[in-house]
Design an enzyme around this catalytic site. Structure first.
Site: not given
Ligand code: F6P
Length: 369
Positions: A174, A176, A149, A70, A68, A172, A217-218, A118, A57
């Site tokens: 998140d 996390d 992650d 580069v 930075a 990210t 925040g997943r 991804r 994401g």
């Molecule tokens: O990891 C970042 C994030 O925005 C999370 O907060 C969320 O759950 C996920 O990605 C959404 O993913 P996508 O953009 O693939 O729907």
């Protein structure tokens, strides 16, 4: 500071003369200043050409991190290739050399100009083998991966399979990842969410309504906690805690008894109680006197110009990633802990669960009366 500078330049000189490479192994203190102690590592190979990619994401500040990487690379005489669309670009050989001016005017832009993905293909052995073929054919010496992650799991496997020097930069929204106090994009996402909460509060208080606002925040509640405290929410529900509907009802009843003018509850995605609509429906069953509305902020939180905090963090981490590679660091994630640059083994950064700060819940509770 003077001693530190001269020590650093001594290390750099020694590096050139002896052809040895250094990694940070010890920290020592002198007159209240922290110094890093560099020790030579005969194992490390000189880094002359690196690849950089953004993966997973997107997060505001990723562009600042690429800039930075580069500029720091060029500053140190390292060639740098931008790999497009994350690992897919490595698999399909979509990359080009980046120059100082290739990254002009991207510091303030959200998203990632290198594009992101991804990559499903990189999860397969065949995909990674293809990626390594291109890595070798392009004569890259190391890879800088900016992501979360999932991206680091791929980086960890790839670097172990092919013994490729890899360094991760945490990007990210998140927040996390263990091994850093903050990830790139988190501050901007919190500000975006908080700004939305402020606006929703205007309408909530005009109509005496109860709002449930869902943030991203997943499966981590960092954005929820920060935006809830910053936005003055009456309660926040996060995946890490087992809050029950009864506890939430109790909090809302207390607020109503205290003549609370408007009520905003923050729900983090991934909560055990369900999404914001589920929680709102459960509350409505017991507190039918509330006029309830729900807003899901969604991908709005991923966009926008990065805050100063995120730009500075991305700039520091980008430079530290390149300097880390020069010093022989590999299979690590660069981070900032207590305002100091740190290098944490990637495996540790992804396996360790980063805990929410209990004190923030205590503060939120005190202020919600
Ligand atoms: O990891 C970042 C994030 O925005 C999370 O907060 C969320 O759950 C996920 O990605 C959404 O993913 P996508 O953009 O693939 O729907």
């Amino acid at each position: 500071m003077t001693l530190f500078s001269s020590f650093s330049s001594y290390s750099a000189n020694f590096q050139t003369i002896a052809g040895l490479y250094f990694h940070t192994t010890q920290t020592f203190y002198f007159e209240n200043t922290i110094f890093e102690c560099f020790e030579p590592s005969l194992m490390a190979k000189e880094i002359k050409k690196i690849g950089v990619l953004t993966s997973g994401g997107d997060a505001p500040g990723m562009n600042a991190a690429v800039r930075a990487v580069v500029r720091a690379s060029i500053y140190y005489g390292i060639e740098v290739y931008g790999i497009y669309r994350g690992y897919d670009g490595l698999i399909n050989d979509k990359m080009e050399e980046l120059h100082v001016r290739s990254v002009s005017n991207i510091l303030s832009r959200g998203g990632t100009f290198l594009l992101s993905a991804r990559s499903e293909a990189f999860r397969t052995k065949e995909g990674r083998a293809k990626a390594y073929e291109n890595f070798k054919a392009r004569e890259l010496d190391a890879l800088v991966v900016i992501g979360g992650d999932g991206s680091f799991t791929g980086a960890d496997i790839f670097s172990q399979e092919y013994d490729v020097p890899v360094i991760g930069i945490p990007g990210t929204i998140d927040n996390d990842l263990a091994g850093t106090d903050y990830t790139i994009g988190f501050d901007t996402a919190c500000n975006t969410a908080r700004e939305a909460i402020d606006k929703i509060r205007d309408t909530a208080s005009s109509h005496d309504r109860l709002f449930f606002i869902e943030v991203m925040g997943r499966d981590a509640g960092f954005i929820a906690v920060n935006s809830a405290i910053g936005g003055g929410a009456v309660a926040m529900i996060v995946p890490e805690h087992n809050w029950s509907i009864d506890q939430l009802i109790k909090r809302l009843r207390k607020g109503a008894a205290n003549q609370k003018a408007s009520n905003v509850v923050i729900i983090a995605e991934g909560c055990k109680l369900g999404n914001a609509y589920d929680v709102a429906a459960k509350v409505k069953e017991q507190l039918d006197y509330f006029d309830i509305r729900v807003t899901v902020l969604g991908h709005l939180q991923r966009g926008g110009s990065p805050t100063t905090m995120d730009r500075v963090l991305a700039s520091r981490l980008g430079v530290a990633a390149v300097e880390g590679l020069r010093d022989g660091q590999s299979k690590v994630m660069v981070g900032v802990i207590n305002n100091r640059i740190t290098y944490t083994p990637i495996g540790e950064a992804i396996k360790t669960v980063k805990r929410l700060d209990d004190d923030e819940f205590r503060i939120a509770k005190i202020l919600s009366i």
